[in-house]
Write a protein that holds these residues in place. Structure first.
Motif, PDB file in Angstrom:
ATOM      1  N   ILE A  23     -24.111  34.863  -9.058  1.00 55.33           N
ATOM      2  CA  ILE A  23     -23.345  35.180  -7.851  1.00 55.33           C
ATOM      3  C   ILE A  23     -22.718  36.556  -8.010  1.00 55.33           C
ATOM      4  N   LYS A  24     -23.162  37.486  -7.187  1.00 56.67           N
ATOM      5  CA  LYS A  24     -22.640  38.848  -7.231  1.00 56.67           C
ATOM      6  C   LYS A  24     -21.747  39.041  -6.015  1.00 56.67           C
ATOM      7  N   TRP A  25     -20.464  39.135  -6.266  1.00 58.86           N
ATOM      8  CA  TRP A  25     -19.499  39.153  -5.156  1.00 58.86           C
ATOM      9  C   TRP A  25     -19.535  40.447  -4.354  1.00 58.86           C
ATOM     10  N   ARG A  26     -20.080  41.508  -4.919  1.00 56.44           N
ATOM     11  CA  ARG A  26     -20.201  42.733  -4.125  1.00 56.44           C
ATOM     12  C   ARG A  26     -21.193  42.547  -2.977  1.00 56.44           C
ATOM     13  N   TYR A  27     -22.187  41.683  -3.190  1.00 53.77           N
ATOM     14  CA  TYR A  27     -23.145  41.417  -2.110  1.00 53.77           C
ATOM     15  C   TYR A  27     -22.609  40.389  -1.122  1.00 53.77           C
ATOM     16  N   ILE A  28     -21.782  39.488  -1.602  1.00 52.00           N
ATOM     17  CA  ILE A  28     -21.103  38.574  -0.672  1.00 52.00           C
ATOM     18  C   ILE A  28     -20.161  39.381   0.222  1.00 52.00           C
ATOM     19  N   PHE A  29     -19.446  40.352  -0.377  1.00 49.40           N
ATOM     20  CA  PHE A  29     -18.624  41.248   0.436  1.00 49.40           C
ATOM     21  C   PHE A  29     -19.468  41.970   1.484  1.00 49.40           C
ATOM     22  N   ALA A  30     -20.625  42.490   1.068  1.00 48.37           N
ATOM     23  CA  ALA A  30     -21.478  43.233   2.006  1.00 48.37           C
ATOM     24  C   ALA A  30     -21.950  42.351   3.151  1.00 48.37           C
ATOM     25  N   ILE A  31     -22.314  41.110   2.843  1.00 55.26           N
ATOM     26  CA  ILE A  31     -22.770  40.180   3.892  1.00 55.26           C
ATOM     27  C   ILE A  31     -21.623  39.839   4.836  1.00 55.26           C
ATOM     28  N   GLU A 180     -26.260  51.379  -6.242  1.00 56.28           N
ATOM     29  CA  GLU A 180     -26.460  50.305  -5.269  1.00 56.28           C
ATOM     30  C   GLU A 180     -25.802  50.613  -3.925  1.00 56.28           C
ATOM     31  N   ARG A 181     -25.284  51.830  -3.786  1.00 58.82           N
ATOM     32  CA  ARG A 181     -24.492  52.153  -2.595  1.00 58.82           C
ATOM     33  C   ARG A 181     -25.325  52.103  -1.311  1.00 58.82           C
ATOM     34  N   SER A 182     -26.555  52.576  -1.358  1.00 60.16           N
ATOM     35  CA  SER A 182     -27.392  52.561  -0.157  1.00 60.16           C
ATOM     36  C   SER A 182     -27.611  51.136   0.328  1.00 60.16           C
ATOM     37  N   THR A 183     -27.877  50.227  -0.611  1.00 60.72           N
ATOM     38  CA  THR A 183     -28.141  48.841  -0.239  1.00 60.72           C
ATOM     39  C   THR A 183     -26.905  48.180   0.347  1.00 60.72           C
ATOM     40  N   ILE A 184     -25.775  48.318  -0.321  1.00 62.90           N
ATOM     41  CA  ILE A 184     -24.549  47.674   0.149  1.00 62.90           C
ATOM     42  C   ILE A 184     -24.107  48.257   1.483  1.00 62.90           C
ATOM     43  N   ALA A 185     -24.193  49.577   1.630  1.00 63.06           N
ATOM     44  CA  ALA A 185     -23.820  50.204   2.900  1.00 63.06           C
ATOM     45  C   ALA A 185     -24.748  49.761   4.024  1.00 63.06           C
ATOM     46  N   SER A 186     -26.043  49.654   3.739  1.00 65.17           N
ATOM     47  CA  SER A 186     -27.001  49.247   4.774  1.00 65.17           C
ATOM     48  C   SER A 186     -26.761  47.815   5.210  1.00 65.17           C
ATOM     49  N   PHE A 330     -35.693  46.541   8.283  1.00 65.02           N
ATOM     50  CA  PHE A 330     -36.150  47.763   7.610  1.00 65.02           C
ATOM     51  C   PHE A 330     -35.014  48.417   6.833  1.00 65.02           C
ATOM     52  N   SER A 331     -33.814  48.448   7.392  1.00 68.24           N
ATOM     53  CA  SER A 331     -32.696  49.131   6.736  1.00 68.24           C
ATOM     54  C   SER A 331     -32.375  48.503   5.383  1.00 68.24           C
ATOM     55  N   VAL A 332     -32.450  47.175   5.311  1.00 65.56           N
ATOM     56  CA  VAL A 332     -32.145  46.492   4.047  1.00 65.56           C
ATOM     57  C   VAL A 332     -33.258  46.707   3.029  1.00 65.56           C
ATOM     58  N   VAL A 333     -34.516  46.538   3.465  1.00 63.59           N
ATOM     59  CA  VAL A 333     -35.651  46.718   2.549  1.00 63.59           C
ATOM     60  C   VAL A 333     -35.730  48.163   2.070  1.00 63.59           C
ATOM     61  N   SER A 337     -35.172  49.677  -1.850  1.00 65.70           N
ATOM     62  CA  SER A 337     -36.216  50.470  -2.504  1.00 65.70           C
ATOM     63  C   SER A 337     -35.653  51.820  -2.944  1.00 65.70           C
ATOM     64  N   LEU A 338     -34.823  52.419  -2.108  1.00 68.89           N
ATOM     65  CA  LEU A 338     -34.227  53.712  -2.430  1.00 68.89           C
ATOM     66  C   LEU A 338     -33.319  53.602  -3.650  1.00 68.89           C
ATOM     67  N   ASP A 339     -32.495  52.557  -3.684  1.00 72.07           N
ATOM     68  CA  ASP A 339     -31.587  52.376  -4.815  1.00 72.07           C
ATOM     69  C   ASP A 339     -32.346  52.077  -6.104  1.00 72.07           C
ATOM     70  N   THR A 340     -33.460  51.374  -5.991  1.00 71.36           N
ATOM     71  CA  THR A 340     -34.282  51.103  -7.176  1.00 71.36           C
ATOM     72  C   THR A 340     -34.819  52.399  -7.764  1.00 71.36           C
ATOM     73  N   ALA A 341     -35.270  53.296  -6.889  1.00 69.39           N
ATOM     74  CA  ALA A 341     -35.767  54.595  -7.351  1.00 69.39           C
ATOM     75  C   ALA A 341     -34.643  55.406  -7.997  1.00 69.39           C
ATOM     76  N   ARG A 342     -33.445  55.335  -7.435  1.00 74.11           N
ATOM     77  CA  ARG A 342     -32.310  56.056  -8.008  1.00 74.11           C
ATOM     78  C   ARG A 342     -31.905  55.463  -9.356  1.00 74.11           C
ATOM     79  N   ALA A 343     -31.911  54.126  -9.456  1.00 72.23           N
ATOM     80  CA  ALA A 343     -31.511  53.465 -10.702  1.00 72.23           C
ATOM     81  C   ALA A 343     -32.469  53.791 -11.839  1.00 72.23           C
ATOM     82  N   LYS A 344     -33.732  54.039 -11.511  1.00 73.91           N
ATOM     83  CA  LYS A 344     -34.723  54.386 -12.528  1.00 73.91           C
ATOM     84  C   LYS A 344     -34.736  55.871 -12.842  1.00 73.91           C
ATOM     85  N   GLY A 345     -33.868  56.625 -12.159  1.00 74.88           N
ATOM     86  CA  GLY A 345     -33.797  58.051 -12.408  1.00 74.88           C
ATOM     87  C   GLY A 345     -34.922  58.850 -11.784  1.00 74.88           C
TER      88      GLY A 345
END
Length: 479
Positions: A23-31, A180-186, A330-333, A337-345
């Motif tokens: 359970i990741k509460w940052r995503y519960i906050f986003a929802i 993870e900012r793009s995902t949470i903001a979206s 689309f915004s969530v998907v 994907s964008l955050d995954t690319a950023r996390a991998k550098g």
């Protein structure tokens, strides 16, 4: 800066040491934030649907015809196809009621952002929803009292609505690790689009089954349930959250920029540095251009479908709903994907924001160009509209996320300033379309409007691609 950021994302201080629980509460906050945005925007637009059943169209038409010296049999023809409500509101009065919300919305952006930064993003956002909920529940009573009373409560709702984006941005800055900012903001911001569509659809159903009053009572009542859940499950920062694990708190805290403020001291806004900051000014102009295209797709394309192409109501309904479901998905998907690319550098924050702005401007612009070339091919226009609105979903990972990149300590204030500026197209676009299309037939005037929008979106894409930034600014530490 970008090299340093890549190193951090590839294996530096942003990586968590302890495994997080499921359970990741940052995503519960986003929802929950997404649901709150949906409520705000749903309660904003439900009146436009309910008003169809609230107004006595026959009497209003008769009054208008009497003023113009029309014949009685013309009123009878209208009467045969019109469902009447109890209120004798002229077209101008109806327009004034609907516009009243935006008066309040425009003036509370900056106060809302500062209150969220100085006191509590959680409670400012909760206050925004409560103001809209109370206004909605009171709307039937005040409408019966006088149309000016309904206008007053709509201004009150607008005051609350103006708090939403700045307060949410403060919370996103506190709760989202940079990768993870793009995902949470979206997730959070896309609720506005989804709420608009769901409210319009449900308002029509409720109105048909129960009556127009229950549009306000049912939607307002359900919003109160969300208020209780938000109060229990959300906090201003992860450190204050009663349910979040220590691993999640430490992970988010380690990713946040170090602050120079001492203890509970609040930073003063460096207004001079903000308004002379090139990255911020680029963001502000891009946000304005972004909303020109958004309001064109949101408000004017359905009107173009009806008056320019003569589409039937079923097709217009598809154009007014399906694209926004596609936008949400689309915004969530896309953001994930964008955050995954950023996390991998693979890409930097600056590159991620530029890609997002390009997707949200170039592809919709190309779709508008294709609509101009499609003529009266209804199927092609509908498909292109869906694609244009869908790809606009990347804006939540672009101009809507960039504030927190530049200065997370002032994310609310920055959002307030740019969103206030970006509200202007909400008035400007309908006015411009009205001037260019009034008294003229055919597709020509509409194509002129679309070409102008294409030019503005192209300017945004070029402007942000060359000058936009995603780096933390030095004035984030205050004046």
């Amino acid at each position: 800066m970008e090299l340093e950021e890549r190193q951090q994302l590839a294996g530096g201080g942003y990586r968590q040491i302890q495994p997080e629980p499921c359970i990741k509460w940052r995503y519960i906050f986003a929802i929950l934030g997404s649901m709150g945005m949906a409520i705000i925007y749903g309660l904003k637009v439900n009146l436009s649907v309910a008003m169809v059943a609230m107004v006595n169209h026959t009497a209003v038409a008769a009054m208008s015809d009497a003023e113009q010296g029309a014949h009685g049999h013309e009123v009878q023809d209208r009467n045969s196809t019109t469902v009447d409500g109890p209120f004798l509101w002229s077209s101008k009065q109806q327009g004034a009621i609907l516009a009243a919300y935006f008066l309040g919305y425009f003036v509370t952006q900056i106060p809302g952002g500062r209150m969220a930064e100085l006191y509590s993003g959680k409670y400012v956002f909760l206050l925004a929803v409560l103001m809209n909920t109370v206004g909605t529940l009171l709307s039937p009573v005040l409408a019966a009292l006088d149309y000016r009373a309904l206008m007053a409560i709509r201004v009150f709702e607008g005051f609350g609505g103006g708090f939403t984006f700045p307060a949410m941005n403060v919370l996103i800055a506190a709760w989202s690790p940079p990768e993870e900012r793009s995902t949470i903001a979206s997730i959070a911001f896309s609720g506005a689009s989804l709420g608009t569509v769901l409210s319009m659809m449900s308002s029509g159903i409720i109105n048909t089954i129960c009556g127009w009053e229950y549009v306000f009572y049912i939607q307002g009542g359900l919003s109160l349930i969300w208020c209780v859940i938000w109060f229990i499950c959300v906090s201003d920062t992860p450190a204050k959250h009663q349910f979040a694990s220590e691993a999640e708190k430490n992970y988010i805290a380690a990713a946040q920029p170090k602050s120079s403020k001492k203890g509970g001291d609040k930073l003063s806004v460096p207004w001079g540095k903000i308004f002379t900051s090139v990255p911020f000014l680029i963001l502000a102009v891009s946000h304005f251009c972004n909303n020109v295209g958004w309001y064109m797709l949101l408000v004017e394309l359905p009107l173009f479908a009806r008056s320019g192409l003569g589409m039937d109501m079923n097709t217009i309904t598809i154009m007014s709903s399906v694209p926004f479901f596609a936008n949400w998905i689309f915004s969530v998907v896309y953001s994930k994907s964008l955050d995954t690319a950023r996390a991998k550098g693979l890409i930097s924050t600056t590159t991620a924001r530029k890609i997002s702005v390009l997707v949200a401007s170039v592809i919709p612009a190309l779709c508008l160009l294709a609509i101009c070339l499609a003529g009266k091919n209804v199927l092609v226009v509908v498909v292109l509209t869906i694609l244009a609105v869908m790809f606009y979903g990347s804006m939540f990972s672009g101009v809507f996320s960039n504030h927190s990149d530049l200065a997370p300590n002032f994310a609310g204030t920055l959002m307030a300033v740019t969103n206030m500026l970006a509200t202007i197209p909400g008035f400007l676009v309908p006015f411009l379309v009205g001037v260019l299309t009034e008294g003229t037939d055919g597709l020509g005037p509409w194509h002129t409007v679309f070409y102008m929008t294409i030019g503005i979106l192209s300017f945004e894409a070029l402007f942000f691609t060359i000058l936009g930034k995603g780096d933390l600014q030095s004035w984030n530490s205050g004046g």
